[in-house]
Design an enzyme around this catalytic site. Sequence first.
Site, short mmCIF file in Angstrom:
data_model
loop_
_atom_site.label_atom_id
_atom_site.label_comp_id
_atom_site.label_asym_id
_atom_site.label_seq_id
_atom_site.Cartn_x
_atom_site.Cartn_y
_atom_site.Cartn_z
N TYR A 144 -12.96 1.89 -12.67
CA TYR A 144 -11.85 2.36 -13.64
C TYR A 144 -11.20 0.99 -13.83
CZ TYR A 144 -7.33 4.29 -14.81
OH TYR A 144 -6.31 4.68 -15.84
N ASP A 239 -12.63 -7.54 -12.77
CA ASP A 239 -11.32 -6.98 -12.70
C ASP A 239 -10.73 -6.92 -11.20
OD1 ASP A 239 -9.14 -5.15 -12.80
OD2 ASP A 239 -10.30 -3.51 -13.87
N LYS A 267 -0.90 -5.38 -9.62
CA LYS A 267 -0.62 -4.80 -8.29
C LYS A 267 0.22 -6.03 -7.42
CE LYS A 267 -3.97 -0.99 -8.47
NZ LYS A 267 -3.36 0.06 -8.56
N1 HOZ Z 1 -4.52 3.97 -11.27
C1 HOZ Z 1 -3.90 4.70 -9.92
C2 HOZ Z 1 -4.74 4.78 -8.94
N2 HOZ Z 1 -5.93 4.02 -8.96
C3 HOZ Z 1 -3.32 6.03 -10.37
C4 HOZ Z 1 -2.05 6.69 -9.41
C5 HOZ Z 1 -1.62 7.87 -10.21
O1 HOZ Z 1 -2.08 8.77 -11.01
O2 HOZ Z 1 -0.70 8.02 -9.46
#
Ligand code: HOZ
Length: 429
Positions: A144, A239, A267
């Site tokens: 992702y 990434d 992050k």
């Molecule tokens: N991209 C976030 C975790 N990989 C998603 C967090 C969420 O949907 O709360």
Amino acid sequence: MDTSKSQQLFSAAQQLFPGGVNSPVRAFRAVGGQPLFIDRGQGAYLYDVDGNRFVDYVLSWGPLILGHAHPAVVAAITETALRGTSFGAPSELEIKLGRLIQAFMPNLEMLRFVNSGTEATMTALRLARAYTGRSKIVKFEGCYHGHADMLLVKAGSGVATLGLPDSPGVPVASVADTLVVPFNDIAAVESLFSQNGHEIAAVIVEPVAGNMGVVPPEPGFLESLRRLTTECGALLIFDEVMTGFRVHPGGAQALYDIHPDLTTLGKVIGGGLPVGAYGGRKEIMQMVAPSGPMYQAGTLSGNPLTMAAGIATLEELRNPEIWNNIEHMTTCLGEGMRAAAINAGVKVIVHQVGTMFTTFFTDQPITNWSSAKLAYTQFYGEFFRAMLLEGIYLAPSQFEAGFLSSYHSEEVVEKTIEAAQNAFQRIPK
Ligand code: HOZ
């Protein structure tokens, strides 16, 4: 457990926000039950609006490597806010954070701050296309890279959690140049390169996948990506939004000693405030406007509060003992969870890399998305709910990573393992 206030707030939120949330996975749809509304966080703990306390293994999906409300981070944000919250003009804080990041990740010869991981990956790919003059990009199933159109193909995280193969609203043309192959399958990448090598601008990869649960690269996988991209004149993009400062203080690129052309971050570098960054080889980065013709901009980019929180976080991480101890506690947790599952007769595989982990409900090896999606998500849901009752807050999806912070002490981890012993008893054999 009384969750009446959370329930009331969730009813109100559902009138305002799709699914009652502002990002899908936190809605608990994949694990059952209703989301908890959080009042505050302190150290390793989250406190919900009903006064329940949980050991937090989500940590805002990874950024809070120093735990909630770390005094150095809070002081940095507070002091900075008193001097103004945004300037839309350069500040010295950007240089300080940029240099700190470079000290951990020297491959970022130049970088630019943005406001999210999605922005970072989207722009890194635009840059790769601009630099190579090619259109095609390669991504891996279950990885992702945020929610830009071209990347919403067989994506992990919320897309995997909700079982969506892709998303309506993404024009076919947007993904026409996105080539997708299984993670850890170097033969598939080789075949793609032998057919399309001269058209491929970049390969983008989570060097340790975190968005299908934690799935490490097999020996030689990242090395082969480096070799193939170099041979074909394509760029290699790591990434490291999730893995940066998490699998090693210098990210996966330090852990596996691979030099990507471009890296995306997010992050941890924002200390819990919204952030992203992309960077890499100087000659590529000099294509970015106003130095070069590839356009990208952002009103709040380099925001002083974010920079200050990031600086405070990375300054702490300069003490290697802090990071090593978080990794050690993650190893203890993984070992304890494995032992607890064996005692309870539950089939579980725990993957851990650095300060990240995932507990998969299966006894089959997990090396890619095809194998990850066979994990028994219903058991994960049972386990998640049982752990919540024990006072432990895990990721509300089988296909996400768990994280530890500097506040996850031996005592906290032991309590978690005891809770897991009880929770595994509830899993049908
Ligand atoms: N991209 C976030 C975790 N990989 C998603 C967090 C969420 O949907 O709360």
